[in-house]
Motif scaffolding. Structure first.
Motif, short mmCIF file in Angstrom:
data_model
loop_
_atom_site.label_atom_id
_atom_site.label_comp_id
_atom_site.label_asym_id
_atom_site.label_seq_id
_atom_site.Cartn_x
_atom_site.Cartn_y
_atom_site.Cartn_z
N ASN A 6 0.17 -4.85 8.05
CA ASN A 6 1.25 -5.79 7.76
C ASN A 6 1.52 -5.91 6.26
O ASN A 6 1.57 -6.99 5.71
N VAL A 7 1.72 -4.78 5.63
CA VAL A 7 1.96 -4.76 4.19
C VAL A 7 3.48 -4.83 3.95
O VAL A 7 4.26 -4.24 4.70
N SER A 8 3.89 -5.59 2.95
CA SER A 8 5.33 -5.74 2.70
C SER A 8 5.89 -4.56 1.93
O SER A 8 5.15 -3.82 1.26
N ALA A 9 7.23 -4.43 2.01
CA ALA A 9 7.90 -3.35 1.29
C ALA A 9 7.68 -3.49 -0.22
O ALA A 9 7.47 -2.51 -0.93
N GLU A 10 7.70 -4.74 -0.69
CA GLU A 10 7.54 -5.00 -2.14
C GLU A 10 6.15 -4.53 -2.60
O GLU A 10 6.01 -3.90 -3.64
N GLU A 11 5.17 -4.87 -1.77
CA GLU A 11 3.79 -4.51 -2.12
C GLU A 11 3.66 -2.98 -2.19
O GLU A 11 3.11 -2.43 -3.15
N SER A 57 6.02 -0.71 -2.65
CA SER A 57 6.70 -0.03 -3.76
C SER A 57 6.03 -0.36 -5.09
O SER A 57 6.06 0.46 -6.01
N HIS A 65 11.43 1.38 4.37
CA HIS A 65 11.40 0.46 3.23
C HIS A 65 12.13 1.03 2.02
O HIS A 65 12.47 0.31 1.09
#
Ligand SMILES: Cc1ncc(C[n+]2csc(CCOP(=O)(O)OP(=O)(O)O)c2C)c(N)n1
Ligand SMILES: [Mg+2]
Length: 329
Positions: free
Chosen positions: A11-16, A18, A288
């Protein structure tokens, strides 16, 4: 005592993602440029590149908070960039110029930043391990809640001072994360030739120190393990050991012809395990980022690195009077 293998977080975010991509790419491109400048004769002395190991420091830095400290060996450029030190100042130190972090007097292995809590850059194998425990001792004494990341290699892990440090760190419950960057080699000696036990982190058990092995080619696994280590230290339970399995693509230093391993071994790692490629894939397949987005990031990083190289070539040589500053006399 914790003894677990890291698992990948999904569950890692796109921001994290990139952010990790950008930070690892900065280290890779910076190191490639440093290699070029070395080849052109613009960098003197030792120069140990971090290419291949980027996920280790980027993942662990993501687990830190403002005020946490870090100390490492001579393979230190990646650590400096990941904790936010200025690429211009690092590159200019490599070329021995006035604009470098040590005013051109330290070179690749001897840079520091009080502002970013980076305590070097140490050329003596293993020397930074007791220093890291000392930093953690000061934090514990001041009760400021800070954690120190003390990085060392698989070769350094065979030094006696590491175990004296383990004993004291556990005895005094110091908030220090011992990070063994196991890149499989100590100069030309493979870990199989130097180390009987395949699990170096388990040596901490003799002192009652918790730890685990981590997949160091996977930045998400590293971040997750870093979070566990930091939580352990910050809650007052004392030190924690992370043995991060990684790989260096280049020779030990710029003067190493790397005859002790095959080209195929390196190639296989690059093709199958590369930490940056893994995140690139996740960004693309997770929807992403597009190829265009990644190209834009690549260009942005290239520009930062080119600017640092220009600065490192044009910053003046240190003035003669500089020889009399920053010395004990
Ligand atoms: C006390 C000491 N002994 C020997 C050396 C020479 N030396 C420099 S790097 C190195 C290998 C260390 O390998 P490792 O700890 O695995 O770190 P890596 O270079 O793989 O990051 C050695 C033996 C040194 N600098 N200091
Ligand atoms: Mg090593």
């Amino acid at each position: 005592m914790a003894a677990r293998k890291s698992t990948q977080k999904s569950n890692v975010s796109a921001e994290e993602l990139s952010k990790y991509y950008r930070e690892m790419l900065l280290i890779r491109r910076f190191e490639e440029k440093a290699g070029q400048l070395y080849g052109m004769g613009l960098i003197g002395g030792f120069c140990h590149l971090y290419i291949g190991q980027e996920a280790v420091v980027v993942g662990l830095e993501a687990a830190t908070e403002e005020g946490d400290k870090r100390v490492t060996s001579y393979r230190d450029h990646g650590h400096m960039l990941a904790c936010g030190m200025d690429p211009d100042g690092v590159m200019a130190e490599l070329t021995g110029r006035e604009g470098g972090y040590s005013k051109g007097k330290g070179g690749s292995m001897h840079m520091f930043s009080k502002e970013k809590h980076f305590y070097g850059g140490h050329g003596i194998v293993g020397a930074q391990v007791p220093l890291g425990a000392g930093l953690a001792f000061a934090d514990k004494y001041q009760g400021n809640g800070r954690v120190t990341f003390t990085y060392f290699g698989d070769g350094a892990a065979n030094q006696g001072q590491v175990y004296e440090t383990y004993n004291m760190a556990q005895l005094w419950e110091l908030p220090v994360v011992f990070v063994i960057e196991n890149n499989q080699y100590a100069m030309g000696t493979s870990v199989q030739r130097s180390t009987k036990s395949p699990a170096i982190w388990k040596r901490g058990e003799a002192y009652g120190i918790a730890g685990e092995e981590v997949d160091g080619m996977n930045v998400l696994a590293v971040k997750e393990a870093g979070d566990r280590a930091v939580a352990h230290c910050r809650s007052g339970k004392g030190p924690y050991i992370l043995e991060v399995k990684t790989y260096r693509y280049r020779g030990h230093s710029m003067s190493d012809p790397a005859k002790y391993r095959t080209r195929e071994e390196v190639q296989k790692m690059r093709e199958e395990r590369d930490p940056i490629e893994q995140v690139r894939e996740m960004l693309l397949t997770g929807g992403h980022a597009t190829e265009e987005d990644l190209k834009a990031i690549d260009k942005e990083i290239k520009d930062i690195v080119n600017k640092s190289a220009d600065f490192a070539k044009t910053s003046p040589e240190p003035a003669l009077e500089e020889l009399w500053t920053d010395i004990y006399a």
